[in-house]
Design an enzyme around this catalytic site. Structure first.
Site, PDB file in Angstrom:
ATOM      1  N   ASP A   1     111.730  -9.933 -39.275  1.00 31.17           N
ATOM      2  CA  ASP A   1     112.064 -11.296 -39.281  1.00 31.17           C
ATOM      3  C   ASP A   1     113.523 -11.450 -39.943  1.00 31.17           C
ATOM      4  OD1 ASP A   1     109.694 -11.799 -38.599  1.00 31.17           O
ATOM      5  OD2 ASP A   1     108.928 -13.307 -40.070  1.00 31.17           O
TER       6      ASP A   1
ATOM      7  N   TYR B   1     115.922 -10.461 -37.240  1.00 31.46           N
ATOM      8  CA  TYR B   1     116.168 -11.323 -36.053  1.00 31.46           C
ATOM      9  C   TYR B   1     116.839 -12.635 -36.644  1.00 31.46           C
ATOM     10  CZ  TYR B   1     114.651 -15.043 -33.086  1.00 31.46           C
ATOM     11  OH  TYR B   1     114.391 -15.961 -32.140  1.00 31.46           O
ATOM     12  N   ASP B   2     116.510 -13.012 -37.739  1.00 26.85           N
ATOM     13  CA  ASP B   2     117.496 -14.375 -38.455  1.00 26.85           C
ATOM     14  C   ASP B   2     118.827 -13.890 -38.563  1.00 26.85           C
ATOM     15  OD1 ASP B   2     115.334 -15.743 -38.346  1.00 26.85           O
ATOM     16  OD2 ASP B   2     114.819 -15.341 -40.434  1.00 26.85           O
TER      17      ASP B   2
ATOM     18  N   SER C   1     109.713 -25.415 -35.241  1.00 19.16           N
ATOM     19  CA  SER C   1     109.751 -24.281 -36.092  1.00 19.16           C
ATOM     20  C   SER C   1     110.358 -24.648 -37.321  1.00 19.16           C
ATOM     21  CB  SER C   1     110.339 -23.226 -35.328  1.00 19.16           C
ATOM     22  OG  SER C   1     110.740 -22.321 -35.913  1.00 19.16           O
ATOM     23  N   LEU C   2     110.771 -23.856 -38.169  1.00 19.50           N
ATOM     24  CA  LEU C   2     111.580 -24.390 -39.339  1.00 19.50           C
ATOM     25  C   LEU C   2     113.001 -23.394 -39.514  1.00 19.50           C
ATOM     26  CD1 LEU C   2     108.698 -24.398 -42.111  1.00 19.50           C
ATOM     27  CD2 LEU C   2     110.054 -26.366 -41.496  1.00 19.50           C
TER      28      LEU C   2
ATOM     29  N   GLU D   1     105.267 -24.891 -50.934  1.00 18.96           N
ATOM     30  CA  GLU D   1     104.169 -24.307 -50.640  1.00 18.96           C
ATOM     31  C   GLU D   1     104.386 -23.034 -50.150  1.00 18.96           C
ATOM     32  OE1 GLU D   1     103.628 -27.821 -48.034  1.00 18.96           O
ATOM     33  OE2 GLU D   1     102.491 -26.569 -46.703  1.00 18.96           O
TER      34      GLU D   1
ATOM     35  N   LYS E   1     104.575 -20.132 -47.510  1.00 15.69           N
ATOM     36  CA  LYS E   1     104.677 -19.896 -46.086  1.00 15.69           C
ATOM     37  C   LYS E   1     103.734 -19.042 -45.589  1.00 15.69           C
ATOM     38  CE  LYS E   1     108.246 -19.749 -42.270  1.00 15.69           C
ATOM     39  NZ  LYS E   1     107.486 -18.872 -41.380  1.00 15.69           N
TER      40      LYS E   1
ATOM     41  N   ASP F   1     101.971 -16.193 -43.320  1.00 12.95           N
ATOM     42  CA  ASP F   1     102.404 -15.348 -42.079  1.00 12.95           C
ATOM     43  C   ASP F   1     101.410 -15.095 -41.091  1.00 12.95           C
ATOM     44  OD1 ASP F   1     104.200 -13.768 -40.826  1.00 12.95           O
ATOM     45  OD2 ASP F   1     104.057 -12.260 -42.154  1.00 12.95           O
TER      46      ASP F   1
ATOM     47  N   ARG G   1     100.898 -23.039 -30.513  1.00 13.35           N
ATOM     48  CA  ARG G   1     102.123 -23.748 -30.396  1.00 13.35           C
ATOM     49  C   ARG G   1     102.706 -23.630 -28.943  1.00 13.35           C
ATOM     50  NH1 ARG G   1     107.063 -22.793 -34.244  1.00 13.35           N
ATOM     51  NH2 ARG G   1     107.164 -20.734 -33.450  1.00 13.35           N
TER      52      ARG G   1
ATOM     53  N   TYR H   1      98.079 -27.666 -42.946  1.00 14.12           N
ATOM     54  CA  TYR H   1      99.237 -28.246 -43.757  1.00 14.12           C
ATOM     55  C   TYR H   1      99.949 -29.601 -43.113  1.00 14.12           C
ATOM     56  CZ  TYR H   1     101.685 -24.812 -40.677  1.00 14.12           C
ATOM     57  OH  TYR H   1     101.945 -24.098 -39.433  1.00 14.12           O
TER      58      TYR H   1
ATOM     59  N   LYS I   1     109.407 -29.121 -48.434  1.00 14.53           N
ATOM     60  CA  LYS I   1     109.525 -30.275 -47.358  1.00 14.53           C
ATOM     61  C   LYS I   1     109.957 -31.623 -48.555  1.00 14.53           C
ATOM     62  CE  LYS I   1     105.726 -28.238 -44.875  1.00 14.53           C
ATOM     63  NZ  LYS I   1     104.359 -28.196 -44.766  1.00 14.53           N
TER      64      LYS I   1
ATOM     65  N   LYS J   1     112.811 -17.685 -47.205  1.00 18.36           N
ATOM     66  CA  LYS J   1     112.078 -16.343 -46.988  1.00 18.36           C
ATOM     67  C   LYS J   1     112.235 -15.524 -47.969  1.00 18.36           C
ATOM     68  CE  LYS J   1     110.945 -15.609 -42.632  1.00 18.36           C
ATOM     69  NZ  LYS J   1     110.754 -15.655 -41.630  1.00 18.36           N
TER      70      LYS J   1
ATOM     71  N   CYS K   1     109.594  20.257 -27.659  1.00 16.25           N
ATOM     72  CA  CYS K   1     108.513  19.302 -27.803  1.00 16.25           C
ATOM     73  C   CYS K   1     107.615  20.025 -29.049  1.00 16.25           C
ATOM     74  CB  CYS K   1     107.908  18.937 -26.532  1.00 16.25           C
ATOM     75  SG  CYS K   1     106.357  18.003 -27.156  1.00 16.25           S
TER      76      CYS K   1
ATOM     77  N   CYS L   1     104.093  20.655 -27.184  1.00 15.71           N
ATOM     78  CA  CYS L   1     103.787  21.674 -26.037  1.00 15.71           C
ATOM     79  C   CYS L   1     104.918  22.574 -25.802  1.00 15.71           C
ATOM     80  CB  CYS L   1     103.724  20.814 -24.567  1.00 15.71           C
ATOM     81  SG  CYS L   1     105.553  20.129 -24.204  1.00 15.71           S
TER      82      CYS L   1
ATOM     83  N   CYS M   1     110.264  14.751 -24.461  1.00 15.07           N
ATOM     84  CA  CYS M   1     109.677  15.782 -23.971  1.00 15.07           C
ATOM     85  C   CYS M   1     109.933  16.017 -22.487  1.00 15.07           C
ATOM     86  CB  CYS M   1     108.268  15.917 -24.358  1.00 15.07           C
ATOM     87  SG  CYS M   1     107.163  17.297 -23.385  1.00 15.07           S
TER      88      CYS M   1
ATOM     89  N   CYS N   1     102.804  17.228 -20.890  1.00  9.91           N
ATOM     90  CA  CYS N   1     102.583  17.447 -22.477  1.00  9.91           C
ATOM     91  C   CYS N   1     101.115  16.865 -22.734  1.00  9.91           C
ATOM     92  CB  CYS N   1     103.733  16.926 -22.835  1.00  9.91           C
ATOM     93  SG  CYS N   1     103.788  16.649 -24.626  1.00  9.91           S
TER      94      CYS N   1
HETATM   95  S1  IVH Z   1     105.343 -26.893 -41.851  1.00  9.66           S
HETATM   96  C1  IVH Z   1     107.812 -29.081 -38.115  1.00  9.66           C
HETATM   97  N1  IVH Z   1     104.067 -25.294 -43.450  1.00  9.66           N
HETATM   98  O1  IVH Z   1     106.089 -21.514 -40.028  1.00  9.66           O
HETATM   99  C2  IVH Z   1     107.215 -27.526 -38.481  1.00  9.66           C
HETATM  100  N2  IVH Z   1     104.740 -24.333 -41.582  1.00  9.66           N
HETATM  101  O2  IVH Z   1     108.789 -20.756 -39.397  1.00  9.66           O
HETATM  102  C3  IVH Z   1     106.105 -27.730 -39.707  1.00  9.66           C
HETATM  103  N3  IVH Z   1     104.190 -22.015 -41.377  1.00  9.66           N
HETATM  104  O3  IVH Z   1     106.014 -23.095 -36.985  1.00  9.66           O
HETATM  105  C4  IVH Z   1     105.751 -26.524 -40.303  1.00  9.66           C
HETATM  106  N4  IVH Z   1     103.360 -21.767 -43.335  1.00  9.66           N
HETATM  107  O4  IVH Z   1     103.951 -21.835 -38.103  1.00  9.66           O
HETATM  108  C5  IVH Z   1     104.668 -25.372 -42.416  1.00  9.66           C
HETATM  109  N5  IVH Z   1     103.148 -24.178 -45.513  1.00  9.66           N
HETATM  110  C6  IVH Z   1     103.609 -24.343 -44.153  1.00  9.66           C
HETATM  111  C7  IVH Z   1     103.516 -23.266 -43.334  1.00  9.66           C
HETATM  112  C8  IVH Z   1     104.277 -23.275 -41.934  1.00  9.66           C
HETATM  113  C9  IVH Z   1     103.430 -21.079 -42.172  1.00  9.66           C
HETATM  114  C10 IVH Z   1     104.682 -21.439 -39.987  1.00  9.66           C
HETATM  115  C11 IVH Z   1     104.368 -22.503 -38.798  1.00  9.66           C
HETATM  116  C12 IVH Z   1     105.929 -23.150 -38.547  1.00  9.66           C
HETATM  117  C13 IVH Z   1     106.547 -21.876 -38.868  1.00  9.66           C
HETATM  118  C14 IVH Z   1     108.051 -22.169 -38.958  1.00  9.66           C
END
Ligand code: IVH
Length: 699
Positions: free
Chosen positions: A34, A37-38, A83-84, A114, A116, A118, A137, A233, A301, A325, A419, A422, A437, A442
């Site tokens: 991740d 990616y970010d 997404s966030l 809270e 996150k 996975d 989603r 959540y 949040k 993260k 290889c 083989c 190979c 093989c």
């Molecule tokens: S709130 C508008 N709370 O993380 C988006 N998301 O990277 C509200 N996720 O799409 C999401 N734990 O699938 C929220 N405590 C949490 C979460 C959470 C995991 C996921 C969720 C979201 C993704 C964003």
């Protein structure tokens, strides 16, 4: 940077990100962490900000990735599932807080913090206390409908408790939606993997991908057996017109969710400034090691939902929330050996065998080194002390070497000339970093190819795991996938550890392989560069093996989502003698069908549970003529689609023709249709009709 160079970089980054989106969301098999990616997304965002002339409307920075899956019907979300925004530095939290306060013009903002989780985002809807809908989603706007699968989760009940309305404000509408994250506990993952090992199946690589894969099983009983968990959540209300509304705060939502019987995470803190947020993050990070599920960070949040609405959202993420993260957990250990692993395409990958070390909840004893160039570039030697991490908690990676720990006894490992399995010479494709190979026979390649052919997303031959494949190969009963179809019951039953029952079972699954969807069969061939998503595109545009085999790489490269590299790989695949031979052999054993099960153009499919519900569509009973060239579909594919929906295709325009579909540079037929006053539609209208038709058949 020069404008031109920036434009090129932007394009490259967009391509890379789209590819990784596809791997992550649609194929549940990410290749990078991740964090990596970010980093790509950030670089792209930075360049887009600096050079706004390159536009962002269709950039991956402006959209949520998609996990839509054509095998499930889809439905619009009641409210976009966003997404966030991710952050890695604490300074970014301060910047977020400043923006929020400024926008709200208030200093009395309260945040919640809270974990996150996975896992995989899911939404469940209840009407009058009964579960009526469960969704993924998808692309954020539309999700896949997986109600039956979600209903199997022990933590999702089909009925809310009797006095459920007590948990909500008086006068609330009778429809509610809860959103949360489905996940697998580490204990459950370990149990599943022990079972898989006994069954000779490959282990599930990590909990997130295992969850994504489990939710997309077509048989709910199988989902039930996976033992998934879920944390909710988010909660909101839906009125008769489909308008949504919130409780007063996030905290109240969590309380209501709990009262309604939904599982919610025990960790929920309030914080009113950056210092307090930081304290919560530290607390959570310390807790992380002791949890039986993976969390990859924290979610911060704005608690009040009226403020959330005021802050609003971009196309991708709300402005009222931020994901922080955690850095990937790291550990220090020693490289004991550098082994060579031969994959199904013959690629030889260096793998570091490590002195076992505890890392992010598991014991790690090996790590991928990607390729030999990487080994040389980073100068990883046997005996080196290295830092390892699980990239976004996937496969462990060697992050860096600690040269100061060297004693002089370390030694470098050269890329193999032979290889390891083989002993045939290795070769390198032009311009490619991968070493492979050269021997198509093989044993490692044969085993890998068979494993892939039998895998769930390919032919789904249950019971044909790695161990059994090795046994079949060792006894020379099977060499290629085609040999599977010639297996005799008795020769199987005589194998050590087998009996008549397991032989019958295996033969039954093999016998079903030709009926697998065309895209799955194409994927099963293991064409380099062709994952499940690409296989789907190919299947949509080439309704049978012959049309695909003869397609030029130029024609392939025109297809959506297929670049020149993959196009070249596909056409090169069919040119190789051993592949052409395999295809002929598969044809001889009846693997290919004259009319394959071609996936529809849009992901609204009627094929659920193997049964097709075909409703009357706009196409039914009409006579169509195609003229000119279409951009998004080949002619054959267009014909397939029309026939699937009950229409008929004819070659020439007459009074019996109902509709003429006119593509680019349509000629005489179009003129004739005009003269006869026949309905003429262009490609866009045709696509819209197709999309609508699949919506209509959507049971
Ligand atoms: S709130 C508008 N709370 O993380 C988006 N998301 O990277 C509200 N996720 O799409 C999401 N734990 O699938 C929220 N405590 C949490 C979460 C959470 C995991 C996921 C969720 C979201 C993704 C964003």
């Amino acid at each position: 940077m020069e404008r031109r160079e920036a434009g090129q970089q932007i394009n490259r980054l967009r391509e890379q990100i789209e590819r990784h989106d596809r791997l992550y969301y649609r194929e549940a098999g990410p290749e990078i962490s991740d964090e990596q990616y970010d980093a790509l997304v950030r670089r792209l965002r930075g360049l887009e900000a600096e050079f706004p002339e390159f536009g962002t409307a269709d950039s991956p920075t402006a959209a949520v990735g998609s996990d839509r899956d054509a095998r499930f019907p889809s439905e619009r979300h009641s409210r976009t599932m966003l997404s966030l925004l991710n952050s890695y530095e604490r300074e970014e939290i301060a910047a977020f807080d400043r923006k929020v306060r400024k926008e709200l013009a208030s200093d009395a903002v309260v945040y919640t913090v809270e974990p996150k989780i996975d896992g995989v985002a899911v939404a469940v809807r209840y009407r009058a206390g009964s579960l009526v809908l469960g969704m993924t989603r998808g692309d954020g706007l539309q999700g896949d409908v997986i109600t039956a699968n979600l209903a199997t989760l022990a933590e999702i009940s089909c009925r809310l408790p009797a006095r459920w309305t007590d948990a909500l404000p008086a006068g609330s509408p009778d429809t509610i939606e809860a959103r949360g994250e489905a996940y697998l506990t580490l204990t459950r993952l370990a149990e599943l993997n022990r079972q898989r090992e006994t069954d000779g199946l490959d282990p599930l690589a990590n909990p997130r991908n295992a969850t994504a894969g489990s939710l997309k099983r077509l048989d709910p009983d199988e989902v039930a057996r996976r033992g998934l968990s879920v944390f909710f959540y988010q909660l909101f209300l839906i009125d008769n017109e489909g308008m949504t509304s919130d409780l007063a705060s996030h905290t109240q939502e969590i309380v209501a969710l709990r009262d309604l019987g939904f599982p919610v995470n025990a960790f929920l803190r309030e914080a009113s400034n950056v210092e307090e947020i930081t304290t919560c993050l530290d607390e959570l990070e310390a807790l992380r090691q002791r949890l039986d599920y993976q969390i990859d960070g924290a979610v911060i949040k704005v608690d009040r939902t009226d403020w959330q609405r005021q802050l609003g959202a971009t196309a991708k993420a709300p402005r009222w929330g931020l994901a922080y993260k955690f850095a990937a957990e790291e550990a220090v250990t020693v490289v004991e050996q550098i082994n060579q692993q031969v994959g199904r395409t013959g690629v030889i990958t260096p793998v570091a065998k490590l002195r076992p070390v505890a890392l992010a909840g598991t014991t790690v004893s090996s790590a991928t080194l990607h390729n030999w160039e990487e080994v040389a570039r980073r100068d990883v030697r046997v005996g080196d002390t290295v830092v390892v991490a699980k990239g976004g908690d996937i496969i462990p990676q060697v992050l860096r070497v600690l040269p100061e720990k060297r004693t002089g006894t370390e030694h470098a490992v050269e890329p193999p000339r032979q290889c390891p399995v083989c002993e045939q010479p290795t070769e390198r494709d032009d311009g490619a970093v991968a070493l492979r190979c050269s021997n198509p026979n093989c044993p490692a390649v044969m085993a890998g190819r068979l494993r892939h052919f039998a895998s769930r997303q390919a032919c789904d031959i249950e019971g044909l795991g790695g161990r059994w494949i090795d046994l079949l190969l060792a006894n020379e009963i099977v060499r290629t996938p085609a040999d599977l179809f010639r297996l005799q019951r008795q020769e199987l039953a005589d194998l050590p550890g087998w009996g008549e029952k397991s032989a019958d079972n295996l033969l039954r699954f093999i016998g079903r392989a030709p009926q697998r969807p065309w895209a799955a069969k194409l994927f099963a061939l293991g064409i380099p560069g062709v994952g499940t998503a690409t296989a789907l595109t190919l299947a949509r545009n080439f309704p049978a093996i012959d049309s695909l085999m003869t397609a030029s790489s130029a024609a392939l490269a025109e297809l959506p989502d297929i670049g020149p590299v993959v196009a070249a790989q596909v056409s090169a695949y069919f040119v190789r003698t051993e592949n052409a031979r395999l295809i002929e052999d598969l044809r001889a054993v009846g693997f290919f069908r004259a009319a394959e099960e071609v996936p529809p153009l849009v992901s609204k499919t009627a094929a659920t549970g193997g049964e097709e519900t075909r409703a009357v569509t706009w196409f039914a009973g009409k006579n169509f003529v195609l003229t000119g060239s279409l951009e998004t579909l080949s002619r054959v594919a267009a014909q397939e689609q029309i026939e699937r929906l009950g229409g008929k295709i004819t070659g020439s325009v007459s009074r019996k023709t109902d509709v003429v579909i006119a593509g680019e540079s349509a000629g005489k037929k179009l003129a004739k249709a005009r003269k006869l006053g026949i309905t003429i539609i262009d490609e866009a209208a045709f696509s819209a009709r197709l999309a609508a038709a699949y919506g209509e058949t959507d049971g």
